[in-house]
Scaffold this active site. Structure first.
Site, PDB file in Angstrom:
ATOM      1  N   GLY A   1      -6.606  -3.213 -12.240  1.00 40.59           N
ATOM      2  CA  GLY A   1      -7.840  -2.882 -13.142  1.00 40.59           C
ATOM      3  C   GLY A   1      -9.077  -3.463 -12.919  1.00 40.59           C
ATOM      4  O   GLY A   1     -10.058  -3.370 -13.652  1.00 40.59           O
TER       5      GLY A   1
ATOM      6  N   ASP B   1       1.397  -1.841  -9.637  1.00 40.80           N
ATOM      7  CA  ASP B   1       2.294  -1.362  -8.900  1.00 40.80           C
ATOM      8  C   ASP B   1       2.853  -1.948  -7.943  1.00 40.80           C
ATOM      9  O   ASP B   1       3.668  -1.636  -6.833  1.00 40.80           O
ATOM     10  CB  ASP B   1       1.403  -0.138  -7.925  1.00 40.80           C
ATOM     11  CG  ASP B   1       1.040   0.978  -8.776  1.00 40.80           C
ATOM     12  OD1 ASP B   1       1.858   1.458  -9.574  1.00 40.80           O
ATOM     13  OD2 ASP B   1      -0.138   1.279  -8.773  1.00 40.80           O
TER      14      ASP B   1
ATOM     15  N   HIS C   1      -1.899   3.004  -1.882  1.00 40.10           N
ATOM     16  CA  HIS C   1      -1.618   3.883  -2.931  1.00 40.10           C
ATOM     17  C   HIS C   1      -2.794   4.341  -3.575  1.00 40.10           C
ATOM     18  O   HIS C   1      -3.812   3.573  -3.533  1.00 40.10           O
ATOM     19  CB  HIS C   1      -0.524   3.176  -3.925  1.00 40.10           C
ATOM     20  CG  HIS C   1      -0.615   3.976  -5.117  1.00 40.10           C
ATOM     21  ND1 HIS C   1      -0.026   5.378  -5.273  1.00 40.10           N
ATOM     22  CD2 HIS C   1      -0.890   3.430  -6.550  1.00 40.10           C
ATOM     23  CE1 HIS C   1      -0.112   5.877  -6.390  1.00 40.10           C
ATOM     24  NE2 HIS C   1      -0.572   4.872  -7.278  1.00 40.10           N
TER      25      HIS C   1
ATOM     26  N   HIS D   1      -4.663   7.900  -5.742  1.00 37.76           N
ATOM     27  CA  HIS D   1      -4.714   9.271  -6.498  1.00 37.76           C
ATOM     28  C   HIS D   1      -5.731  10.205  -5.880  1.00 37.76           C
ATOM     29  O   HIS D   1      -6.236  10.800  -6.692  1.00 37.76           O
ATOM     30  CB  HIS D   1      -4.906   8.994  -8.134  1.00 37.76           C
ATOM     31  CG  HIS D   1      -4.008   8.101  -8.705  1.00 37.76           C
ATOM     32  ND1 HIS D   1      -3.361   8.460  -9.877  1.00 37.76           N
ATOM     33  CD2 HIS D   1      -3.408   6.936  -8.602  1.00 37.76           C
ATOM     34  CE1 HIS D   1      -2.340   7.665 -10.226  1.00 37.76           C
ATOM     35  NE2 HIS D   1      -2.571   6.868  -9.476  1.00 37.76           N
TER      36      HIS D   1
ATOM     37  N   ASP E   1       0.264  15.798  15.042  1.00 35.23           N
ATOM     38  CA  ASP E   1      -0.469  14.599  15.836  1.00 35.23           C
ATOM     39  C   ASP E   1      -0.249  13.393  14.976  1.00 35.23           C
ATOM     40  O   ASP E   1      -0.068  12.322  15.522  1.00 35.23           O
ATOM     41  CB  ASP E   1      -1.927  14.919  15.826  1.00 35.23           C
ATOM     42  CG  ASP E   1      -2.766  15.902  16.893  1.00 35.23           C
ATOM     43  OD1 ASP E   1      -1.811  15.838  17.677  1.00 35.23           O
ATOM     44  OD2 ASP E   1      -3.497  16.270  16.675  1.00 35.23           O
TER      45      ASP E   1
ATOM     46  N   HIS F   1       3.221  11.849  -9.643  1.00 35.81           N
ATOM     47  CA  HIS F   1       2.381  10.684  -9.568  1.00 35.81           C
ATOM     48  C   HIS F   1       1.208  10.885  -8.572  1.00 35.81           C
ATOM     49  O   HIS F   1       0.171  11.180  -8.793  1.00 35.81           O
ATOM     50  CB  HIS F   1       3.305   9.435  -9.291  1.00 35.81           C
ATOM     51  CG  HIS F   1       2.516   8.191  -9.779  1.00 35.81           C
ATOM     52  ND1 HIS F   1       3.224   6.853  -9.947  1.00 35.81           N
ATOM     53  CD2 HIS F   1       1.401   7.619  -9.168  1.00 35.81           C
ATOM     54  CE1 HIS F   1       2.448   6.103  -9.785  1.00 35.81           C
ATOM     55  NE2 HIS F   1       1.223   6.397  -9.458  1.00 35.81           N
TER      56      HIS F   1
ATOM     57  N   TYR G   1      -2.564  10.248  24.364  1.00 29.23           N
ATOM     58  CA  TYR G   1      -3.662   9.980  23.566  1.00 29.23           C
ATOM     59  C   TYR G   1      -3.934   8.625  23.301  1.00 29.23           C
ATOM     60  O   TYR G   1      -3.249   7.821  23.297  1.00 29.23           O
ATOM     61  CB  TYR G   1      -3.560  10.698  22.222  1.00 29.23           C
ATOM     62  CG  TYR G   1      -4.426  10.938  21.159  1.00 29.23           C
ATOM     63  CD1 TYR G   1      -5.276  12.107  21.382  1.00 29.23           C
ATOM     64  CD2 TYR G   1      -4.782   9.796  20.347  1.00 29.23           C
ATOM     65  CE1 TYR G   1      -6.420  12.214  20.330  1.00 29.23           C
ATOM     66  CE2 TYR G   1      -5.919   9.876  19.536  1.00 29.23           C
ATOM     67  CZ  TYR G   1      -6.670  11.029  19.678  1.00 29.23           C
ATOM     68  OH  TYR G   1      -7.749  11.164  18.701  1.00 29.23           O
TER      69      TYR G   1
END
Lengths: 237, 237, 237, 237
Positions: free
Chosen positions: D47, D77, D96, D98, D121, D170, D228
């Site tokens: 937070g 989390d 993680h 949102h 890719d 979620h 690549y």
């Protein structure tokens, strides 16, 4: 003596502009700048982040895709650029992005229909979408096969009037008289893809722009009596 | 002596603001500022990138679209602006963009329905969409015909209350008492187009805003007893 | 002596933050900050561009919406704010925007369904949408009637848990313990509106979030045993 | 002596990059960086706004999620991150977010289909979506249960080739050899989610990318003969 400094700087500047125009995420995209007199083009090295890129990092290759000068490995899309320089005489720059809306049309395997005058100001037809590459084609020289699929969309020098294409399942390529113009075509292509996407959502059965509007807009910018821009017959970017 | 310096500066500033507000891509758009006492307006030169534009580049033309002062060729849309200044007395600025959502509605040939109070705060009706230009109209003076299609949408001085329009297959035009206000109307039009697009996607059969809400919102900003903004009867931009 | 300087500064800072968070276009939106001990709130003046706004411009009004201090006319939405301060004891800030996706849901007259844990982290239910105001209601004190429609959505102190609402055909209002929190709720509401819009497009018949996930997420942030953020029972904004 | 300074700085830098890449709103998201030799990882405190975050604020926990060093409470989390470090040997970072389009797919409970070469890719399959957590699972250790749902999507070390997942209702989690790579995977996942969303809107019944194109693109970046990027067998980020 550094023979290709100007060419590498032009390619570098075009790659930076591509990045600034928000059609690039990380290293997904590349621009090349050609010097037709010398039969070479300068292209972004493979997998190098745009922020780290210096003019000296650009790799100079010939129109068969063989490295002529440069310490780094050129973009993995180099053979596709090489095909376009060989098959489309007169073009001086090629760009490739994974810009969002253009990729959506390419993934769906659909040409971008010509629905309005923004599109007709730039080109007189839909943005074509290549066939999906077959398993046999993909098993060979993949990037050259990509170039061949593009070339097959442009009979009768139509690549001069329609300087952009979607490669099915992949994304857009665009070209121009210079690398700078190729970048502008990449950016405009994304905007055409976005407005067409929004228009088709409003009216899924919509047809093409009326032919007289198409002709009028294309010709006021690109026809023999063009009156857009500051040049006679000009092509105001 | 430079007679039109103030007018050119107003037009230049409005064009810069249009660009800053992200409703312009490259050179696709233009604003003009009129001086009605002298019967002229200053407009962006054709095809010049916004970043390169200086106040001195603005071209002064009369209401027939003839160049009065300036070294560059005026915007190719100049005859459309001229029609609007002739037919809509009192307006002092006209803007034209290819903003994304407004172009989508224009390409679909659909007016932007009035669905909420954001729209009603600004204007009391749908944003009209012109008829599609016929082949005969396009064969003549194309830009003047565009102006005529716009004018046909605004009977009975309704252009005073609805200062914006979509030209079918093309894109939006907006006007105002000043060039600065014309730009604000261009920007607001794009936002109305965007929220209407999103609303119609949620509810394709949605009707128009209830008439009492429409009246209430329009009049609290624009009616004789307006109480929005800091002026009496004000029109807080 | 200037009695309300701190309050005006809090309201000004919250209005600036609202503007910075891109949920405002021109003057369309406002935030107020209340001082409950003194029974007043400071609110943005009507129709003043955000860039021109200074703390001293904020207008102080009482909970009946009467001006207590200030040279300018307060926001036309002031009576709506006043209703919310009177009816929702404990709130210290109210915000109102015309943010794009929230307006789309409001124009469609649909609550924003609770579809995932981002939403449940913030509030334990759909964001309600008011009834459409009747002609009779609109004919009276319109802004107070807007407040009454909002209040009718929040029986049993549910405005404490669901600090936001859509006003049908209009747009979002949100509140919080402070003006700063009201702004955060305005910004989060727009993001909930956007993700819900995108989810419903993927699956138009989708139901609400499973109730056990809803409870779990809401309570880990807001319940008596909350363990999100740095405070006990904290509410990490 | 401060034992974990380098680790905390890596975690802090990755969190800042996550925020800069616009996949974070307020405090909604987190990245951790692991030191496998010491069996710990550093993670964002719960937070705390990104702008306030200092390297010293990062919390060091072991692979059971127990705090080893740090004054603040770790991200709520944290137990999910701990499960992933225990079950996916070799990964050195977990992220993680949102992010908007990824959340839309997660809320709809749908994997992100593989529709083009941008996706191929990066990874050779759809981005899986976990089962919806049952009431019984949510009643226990919720965050550990989230980790278990993720692990169940990745049989046979497939988490090495598909370094990302959607948790149903979620949002996305992604991982990589480093925290920096985990962030890149979070950002790319959002772009894949966005282009897939746009493609499915154009063609709701679209199937997966042809398997030969999928193999070709994945292997030119990640196979034993990858060409690549600048490394042999390289993985140009």
């Amino acid at each position: 003596m550094d023979d290709y400094r100007t060419l590498r700087e032009a390619a570098w500047a075009a790659n930076q502009e591509l990045n600034r125009r928000s059609v690039i995420l990380y290293t997904f995209g590349n621009v090349s700048a050609a010097d037709r007199d010398r039969g070479v083009f300068a292209i972004k090295p493979s997998g190098v982040p745009y922020d780290d890129l210096r003019p000296a990092d650009m790799v100079v290759v010939d129109f068969e895709g063989q490295v002529v000068e440069g310490r780094m490995r050129p973009s993995s899309d180099t053979p596709t650029h090489a095909v376009l320089y060989r098959e489309f005489p007169g073009i001086g720059g090629v760009g490739h992005t994974h810009s969002t809306y253009a990729v959506a049309w390419a993934q769906a395997g659909r040409p971008i229909p010509i629905l309005g005058t923004t599109h007709a100001d730039l080109l007189p037809d839909a943005v074509p979408c290549t066939a999906v590459m077959t398993e046999a084609e993909a098993a060979g020289d993949y990037e050259a096969a990509t170039g061949a699929l593009i070339v097959a969309c442009f009979p009768e020098r139509s690549w001069e009037r329609v300087p952009m294409v979607l490669v099915a399942r992949h994304g857009p390529f665009a070209w121009g008289r210079t690398a700078e113009e190729a970048v502008q075509h990449c950016v405009m292509l994304e905007e055409l893809a976005r407005t067409a996407w929004l228009t088709v959502a409003l009216d899924p059965g919509i047809g093409s722009l009326e032919p007289w509007l198409l002709r009028k807009h294309f010709e006021r910018k690109h026809g023999p009596d063009a009156y857009y821009g500051q040049e006679q017959g000009g092509h105001g970017a």
